[in-house]
Write an enzyme that holds these catalytic residues in place. Structure first.
Site, short mmCIF file in Angstrom:
data_model
loop_
_atom_site.label_atom_id
_atom_site.label_comp_id
_atom_site.label_asym_id
_atom_site.label_seq_id
_atom_site.Cartn_x
_atom_site.Cartn_y
_atom_site.Cartn_z
N VAL A 223 11.47 -7.93 9.89
CA VAL A 223 12.76 -6.51 9.83
C VAL A 223 12.30 -5.97 10.57
CG1 VAL A 223 14.52 -5.09 8.77
CG2 VAL A 223 13.25 -6.74 7.21
N MET B 136 1.08 -1.12 -0.32
CA MET B 136 -0.40 0.33 0.36
C MET B 136 1.02 1.45 0.11
SD MET B 136 -3.29 -0.77 1.84
CE MET B 136 -2.69 -0.63 3.38
N HIS C 237 9.42 -3.35 3.52
CA HIS C 237 8.64 -3.99 2.14
C HIS C 237 10.42 -4.22 1.69
CE1 HIS C 237 5.57 -0.56 3.54
NE2 HIS C 237 5.17 -1.95 3.43
O1 PAF Z 1 -0.16 -5.63 4.38
C1 PAF Z 1 -0.22 -5.03 3.03
O2 PAF Z 1 0.26 -3.60 2.80
C2 PAF Z 1 -2.23 -4.99 2.20
O3 PAF Z 1 -2.84 -5.66 2.95
C3 PAF Z 1 -1.77 -6.10 0.86
C4 PAF Z 1 -1.56 -7.28 1.06
C5 PAF Z 1 -0.68 -4.94 0.25
C6 PAF Z 1 -3.29 -5.45 0.28
O4 PAF Z 1 -4.20 -4.07 0.13
#
Ligand code: PAF
Length: 294
Positions: free
Chosen positions: A173, A26, A33
């Protein structure tokens, strides 16, 4: 890196690629990430990321409009990681009509723990993830263990719907003091940030207590019965009390089986069935979640 907004353009670009490794996000990307991107690159090629703030997984009391959107810096970070395509649809690209078809996880998995405190959350997550999978058609998809229940639910969805996607789990992490990286950490005040690693410390203490709770241990050839000091329920309750005593407002601290997130029996604990301790707690106005495997 190509940034693609529309589903048709994405399909044209990805035509013939059958080893795509996908990381849905998101946005508001942090080092956690980026570790998912690196893990994706170890499994498939090319790596495709998405940034989409999914309205369907926000409850009316959770402020969808205030979710941090940092698109330019996200792009720069993904570019640096060698991501091939960033799929960044607008709401009307991904949901051109009201999304009335939904994917509902079974209640015994979707309505417990996070699902109990965030009703509808996992339905929103499953619906968008299935739709993103349909657009991207990945061979692999990477999800962090930080959102343990989400990972389990997506895995079960892929299994039950026979989706041709292998789900890869990425380790959480942490900062040097143990705090799991999360977009929400930026909402913590300086004092709260200093206090925040206490959630992880509590989980580790629960893990220790669960290990001590095992009723038999092998000493030489003979199985000896040790004194059980606390039941799992007592361990969980004590962890909740400790959090409260340190100024937290916990939703749950729960010891569960890794396989299905149901409570373990004493026999399963004694048999070393893989467990996970999960917690969600509010510190000031910020709700944090974390977990440790046992
Ligand atoms: O973990 C997240 O950032 C969200 O739940 C995802 C998997 C991108 C779905 O919107």
């Amino acid at each position: 890196m190509r940034v693609i907004q529309q589903i048709d353009a994405l399909r044209d670009q990805m035509h013939g690629q059958n080893r795509v490794a996908f990381v849905p996000t998101m946005g508001n990307l942090h080092e956690g990430h980026l570790s998912l991107m690196r893990l994706a690159a170890q499994h498939g090629d090319p790596v495709l990321a998405s940034v989409f703030v999914n309205r369907l997984q926000f409850a009316p009391n959770e402020d969808f409009d205030k979710y941090p959107r940092t698109f330019e810096s996200d792009c720069a970070k993904l570019e640096k990681e060698g991501v091939y395509v960033l799929f960044a649809p607008t709401e009307s690209d991904l949901y051109p009509e009201p999304q009335t078809y939904r994917v509902a996880p079974p209640t015994q998995l979707g309505d417990i723990l996070e699902g109990e405190f965030r009703p509808g959350f996992f339905q929103g997550v499953c619906t968008v993830v299935l739709k993103l999978f349909s657009c991207v058609q990945p061979r692999y998809a990477v999800f962090g263990k930080k959102d343990y229940q989400q990972l389990m639910i997506i895995r079960a969805m892929c299994r039950q719907l026979a989706l041709p996607v292998e789900i890869i789990a990425a380790e959480t992490v942490r900062d040097a003091d143990g705090l799991a990286l999360s977009s929400r950490n930026q909402y913590l005040s300086q004092t709260e940030r200093a206090q925040a690693p206490f959630l992880y410390q509590t989980l580790q203490a629960v893990r220790e207590a669960v290990l001590n709770n095992r009723q038999t241990e092998q000493v030489g050839q003979t199985a000896q019965t040790t004194q059980t000091t606390q039941t799992i329920e007592q361990i969980e309750a004590q962890a909740m009390q400790t959090l409260v005593a340190h100024g937290w407002n916990p939703d749950y601290v729960a010891v569960r089986r890794q396989i299905d997130l149901l409570p373990p029996t004493q026999a399963e604990i004694d048999a070393h069935v893989p467990l996970v301790v999960l917690a969600a707690a509010r510190l000031g106005g910020t709700r944090l979640i974390d977990n440790v495997e046992v």
